[in-house]
Motif scaffolding. Structure first.
Motif, PDB file in Angstrom:
ATOM      1  N   LEU A 265       0.833  -1.198   0.000  1.00  0.00           N
ATOM      2  CA  LEU A 265       0.000   0.000   0.000  1.00  0.00           C
ATOM      3  C   LEU A 265       0.868   1.248   0.000  1.00  0.00           C
ATOM      4  N   ILE A 266       0.597   2.137  -0.968  1.00  0.00           N
ATOM      5  CA  ILE A 266       1.219   3.454  -1.012  1.00  0.00           C
ATOM      6  C   ILE A 266       0.123   4.466  -0.716  1.00  0.00           C
ATOM      7  N   SER A 267       0.337   5.346   0.226  1.00  0.00           N
ATOM      8  CA  SER A 267      -0.672   6.374   0.506  1.00  0.00           C
ATOM      9  C   SER A 267       0.012   7.661   0.923  1.00  0.00           C
ATOM     10  N   GLY A 272      -3.365  20.214   2.335  1.00  0.00           N
ATOM     11  CA  GLY A 272      -4.517  21.089   2.200  1.00  0.00           C
ATOM     12  C   GLY A 272      -5.331  20.864   0.948  1.00  0.00           C
ATOM     13  N   ARG A 273      -4.780  20.127  -0.041  1.00  0.00           N
ATOM     14  CA  ARG A 273      -5.537  19.845  -1.266  1.00  0.00           C
ATOM     15  C   ARG A 273      -6.519  18.696  -1.085  1.00  0.00           C
ATOM     16  N   THR A 274      -6.374  17.926  -0.011  1.00  0.00           N
ATOM     17  CA  THR A 274      -7.216  16.753   0.202  1.00  0.00           C
ATOM     18  C   THR A 274      -8.645  17.174   0.551  1.00  0.00           C
ATOM     19  N   LYS A 275      -9.610  16.689  -0.232  1.00  0.00           N
ATOM     20  CA  LYS A 275     -11.013  17.054  -0.034  1.00  0.00           C
ATOM     21  C   LYS A 275     -11.896  15.858   0.324  1.00  0.00           C
ATOM     22  N   ILE A 276     -11.287  14.710   0.617  1.00  0.00           N
ATOM     23  CA  ILE A 276     -12.045  13.532   1.021  1.00  0.00           C
ATOM     24  C   ILE A 276     -11.473  13.009   2.335  1.00  0.00           C
ATOM     25  N   ASP A 277     -12.195  12.083   2.957  1.00  0.00           N
ATOM     26  CA  ASP A 277     -11.725  11.467   4.203  1.00  0.00           C
ATOM     27  C   ASP A 277     -10.716  10.386   3.839  1.00  0.00           C
ATOM     28  N   LEU A 278      -9.490  10.814   3.596  1.00  0.00           N
ATOM     29  CA  LEU A 278      -8.466   9.884   3.112  1.00  0.00           C
ATOM     30  C   LEU A 278      -8.078   8.861   4.165  1.00  0.00           C
ATOM     31  N   PHE A 279      -8.099   9.255   5.444  1.00  0.00           N
ATOM     32  CA  PHE A 279      -7.730   8.312   6.495  1.00  0.00           C
ATOM     33  C   PHE A 279      -8.658   7.097   6.486  1.00  0.00           C
ATOM     34  N   ALA A 280      -9.969   7.363   6.453  1.00  0.00           N
ATOM     35  CA  ALA A 280     -10.942   6.264   6.443  1.00  0.00           C
ATOM     36  C   ALA A 280     -10.819   5.444   5.171  1.00  0.00           C
ATOM     37  N   LEU A 281     -10.613   6.117   4.045  1.00  0.00           N
ATOM     38  CA  LEU A 281     -10.480   5.422   2.769  1.00  0.00           C
ATOM     39  C   LEU A 281      -9.278   4.494   2.777  1.00  0.00           C
ATOM     40  N   ALA A 282      -8.136   5.000   3.252  1.00  0.00           N
ATOM     41  CA  ALA A 282      -6.913   4.190   3.295  1.00  0.00           C
ATOM     42  C   ALA A 282      -7.082   2.998   4.222  1.00  0.00           C
ATOM     43  N   GLU A 283      -7.740   3.204   5.365  1.00  0.00           N
ATOM     44  CA  GLU A 283      -7.938   2.106   6.312  1.00  0.00           C
ATOM     45  C   GLU A 283      -8.806   1.004   5.715  1.00  0.00           C
ATOM     46  N   GLN A 284      -9.846   1.388   4.995  1.00  0.00           N
ATOM     47  CA  GLN A 284     -10.730   0.380   4.396  1.00  0.00           C
ATOM     48  C   GLN A 284     -10.037  -0.375   3.267  1.00  0.00           C
ATOM     49  N   VAL A 285      -9.254   0.323   2.476  1.00  0.00           N
ATOM     50  CA  VAL A 285      -8.494  -0.355   1.429  1.00  0.00           C
ATOM     51  C   VAL A 285      -7.456  -1.289   2.051  1.00  0.00           C
ATOM     52  N   GLU A 286      -6.763  -0.805   3.083  1.00  0.00           N
ATOM     53  CA  GLU A 286      -5.743  -1.623   3.734  1.00  0.00           C
ATOM     54  C   GLU A 286      -6.341  -2.887   4.328  1.00  0.00           C
ATOM     55  N   ALA A 287      -7.524  -2.781   4.916  1.00  0.00           N
ATOM     56  CA  ALA A 287      -8.181  -3.952   5.495  1.00  0.00           C
ATOM     57  C   ALA A 287      -8.439  -5.006   4.428  1.00  0.00           C
ATOM     58  N   ARG A 288      -8.821  -4.565   3.224  1.00  0.00           N
ATOM     59  CA  ARG A 288      -9.045  -5.521   2.143  1.00  0.00           C
ATOM     60  C   ARG A 288      -7.735  -6.131   1.672  1.00  0.00           C
ATOM     61  N   LEU A 289      -6.692  -5.333   1.613  1.00  0.00           N
ATOM     62  CA  LEU A 289      -5.407  -5.836   1.128  1.00  0.00           C
ATOM     63  C   LEU A 289      -4.833  -6.921   2.024  1.00  0.00           C
ATOM     64  N   LYS A 297       0.978  -3.410  -6.277  1.00  0.00           N
ATOM     65  CA  LYS A 297       1.292  -2.135  -5.654  1.00  0.00           C
ATOM     66  C   LYS A 297       0.050  -1.261  -5.780  1.00  0.00           C
ATOM     67  N   VAL A 298      -0.529  -0.895  -4.633  1.00  0.00           N
ATOM     68  CA  VAL A 298      -1.819  -0.209  -4.595  1.00  0.00           C
ATOM     69  C   VAL A 298      -1.646   1.159  -3.950  1.00  0.00           C
ATOM     70  N   ALA A 299      -2.188   2.203  -4.590  1.00  0.00           N
ATOM     71  CA  ALA A 299      -2.029   3.564  -4.098  1.00  0.00           C
ATOM     72  C   ALA A 299      -3.369   4.154  -3.664  1.00  0.00           C
ATOM     73  N   VAL A 300      -3.352   4.872  -2.551  1.00  0.00           N
ATOM     74  CA  VAL A 300      -4.498   5.660  -2.093  1.00  0.00           C
ATOM     75  C   VAL A 300      -3.994   7.086  -1.917  1.00  0.00           C
ATOM     76  N   MET A 301      -4.437   7.983  -2.795  1.00  0.00           N
ATOM     77  CA  MET A 301      -3.891   9.335  -2.840  1.00  0.00           C
ATOM     78  C   MET A 301      -4.973  10.365  -2.545  1.00  0.00           C
ATOM     79  N   GLY A 302      -4.544  11.519  -2.050  1.00  0.00           N
ATOM     80  CA  GLY A 302      -5.499  12.505  -1.556  1.00  0.00           C
ATOM     81  C   GLY A 302      -6.113  13.402  -2.595  1.00  0.00           C
ATOM     82  N   GLU A 310       2.356  10.975  -8.821  1.00  0.00           N
ATOM     83  CA  GLU A 310       3.214  10.602  -7.697  1.00  0.00           C
ATOM     84  C   GLU A 310       3.233   9.104  -7.474  1.00  0.00           C
ATOM     85  N   ALA A 311       2.162   8.438  -7.880  1.00  0.00           N
ATOM     86  CA  ALA A 311       2.066   6.984  -7.667  1.00  0.00           C
ATOM     87  C   ALA A 311       2.004   6.251  -8.997  1.00  0.00           C
TER      88      ALA A 311
END
Length: 361
Positions: A265-267, A272-289, A297-302, A310-311
């Protein structure tokens, strides 16, 4: 390129340890071992994320007797952790333990140790000689002082003394661990032990702490040792759900390019450009991984501005924006999705990629 230290090889169940075998990741249950249902359930959870050896505490005969039923319901080799009582060590082996962890010097003398060795030979069970800073013999502490980075000798001498007790009885199916809660002492002790013994080594930092402190201390000590080729099995000891120990262990091995299991997982750390709940998104993706096996190689970007670029090395990635997100592959936008559908669509694409990799492997 890391050159592994050459050690003897032993087998715990069907898992090879030492020699040319890969570095093995293990953990220990924190359930009441006599509670078979709870213990088996936790072992199954640990196996799902890649645990390869499992150790359980055996504080009494009820726990020892439970090993028969536990072993019948699991696939991982089962190790019994014994303190002070030779009877429990023998009972554990009689009830199915495939390895035992003991400190030979605190089992009550040579006669009791002989009973343990006889049972180990009969059941073909290897022994891990486990010495911690807090369990060193008084005479060694008086001679060498409490273990420190400059003087870890008491730990090493205690381990070698206890190994000698087993060798005197013709037993050599051994693995050694010499743990300290101090990172630098752990490193110094294993370095010196590796120079004087060719038995396989189980490495770890004892009482390392919670998720953050324990991960940092273990990663520093184990990372340095593994980079120097030292270590045949490892445990990242955390005051946490033991599943987290396995996750950290594999990320540690991955970072050193020693072993890979499942996706990486790459995250991004967000800005300040992040407009979504990236923490929750990354955690849910990580749980599946954690339940996947393909080395993707899986990226979750803001943000969608910089995310794909970048990824660009990621096989597949996700990035969020104002009410809309994108899914990208190898740096190129693959699909635009409404924000509320971003996660389920991404997980479906991830599952498809996993199946494609399985079919091609």
């Amino acid at each position: 390129m890391i050159e592994r230290r050459k050690t003897r090889q032993i087998f715990i169940g069907n898992v090879a340890v030492g020699g040319d075998a890969p570095v093995i990741i293990q953990s220990m249950t924190n359930t009441d071992t006599a509670d078979v249902e709870a213990t088996v359930a936790q072992i199954h959870r640990l196996q799902e994320v890649g645990c390869e050896l499992i150790r359980v505490a055996v504080p009494d005969l009820e726990a020892a007797r439970a090993l028969t039923e536990i072993r019948a319901q699991i696939d991982l080799p089962l190790i019994a952790d014994i303190h002070f009582d030779a009877r429990l060590a023998v009972a554990a082996m009689e009830h199915g333990a495939q390895a035992i962890r003991i400190n030979p010097g605190n089992l009550g003398g040579r006669e009791k140790l002989a009973l343990v060795v006889a049972a180990a030979k009969q059941h073909r069970v290897p022994i891990r000689v486990g010495v911690n800073s807090g369990s060193i013999e008084k005479d060694l502490l008086q001679e060498h002082g409490y273990p420190s980075p400059e003087h870890p000798h008491a730990l090493i001498e205690s381990a070698l003394r206890n190994v000698a007790l087993l060798e005197e009885q013709g037993f050599h199916e051994l693995k050694i661990s010499i743990k300290s809660s101090d990172t630098l002492t752990t490193i110094a002790a294993y370095r010196q032990l590796a120079q004087v013994s060719d038995y396989p080594l189980h490495i770890g930092v004892t009482e390392a702490g919670g998720l953050i402190a324990g991960t940092v201390k273990s990663s520093v000590a184990l990372g340095i040792l593994l980079y120097e080729g030292i270590g045949d099995t490892l445990r990242v000891s955390l005051t946490r759900d033991p599943v987290e120990e396995i996750k950290v262990g594999y990320e540690l091995l991955r970072s050193l390019r020693i072993r890979e299991r499942g996706p990486e997982l790459i995250s991004c750390p967000t800005c300040g450009r992040t407009k979504i709940d990236l923490f929750a998104l990354a955690e849910q993706v990580e749980a599946r991984l954690q339940t996947m096996e393909s080395p993707l190689k899986v990226a979750v970007m803001g943000c969608v501005v910089n995310g794909p670029g970048e990824a660009r090395e990621a096989d597949i990635g996700i990035a969020g924006g104002h009410g809309v997100g994108i899914i990208f592959k190898k740096g190129k936008i693959f699909k635009k999705v409404a924000e509320e559908q971003l996660l389920p669509v991404f997980l479906a694409e991830l599952e498809q990629l996993e199946q494609e990799n399985k079919r091609s492997s």
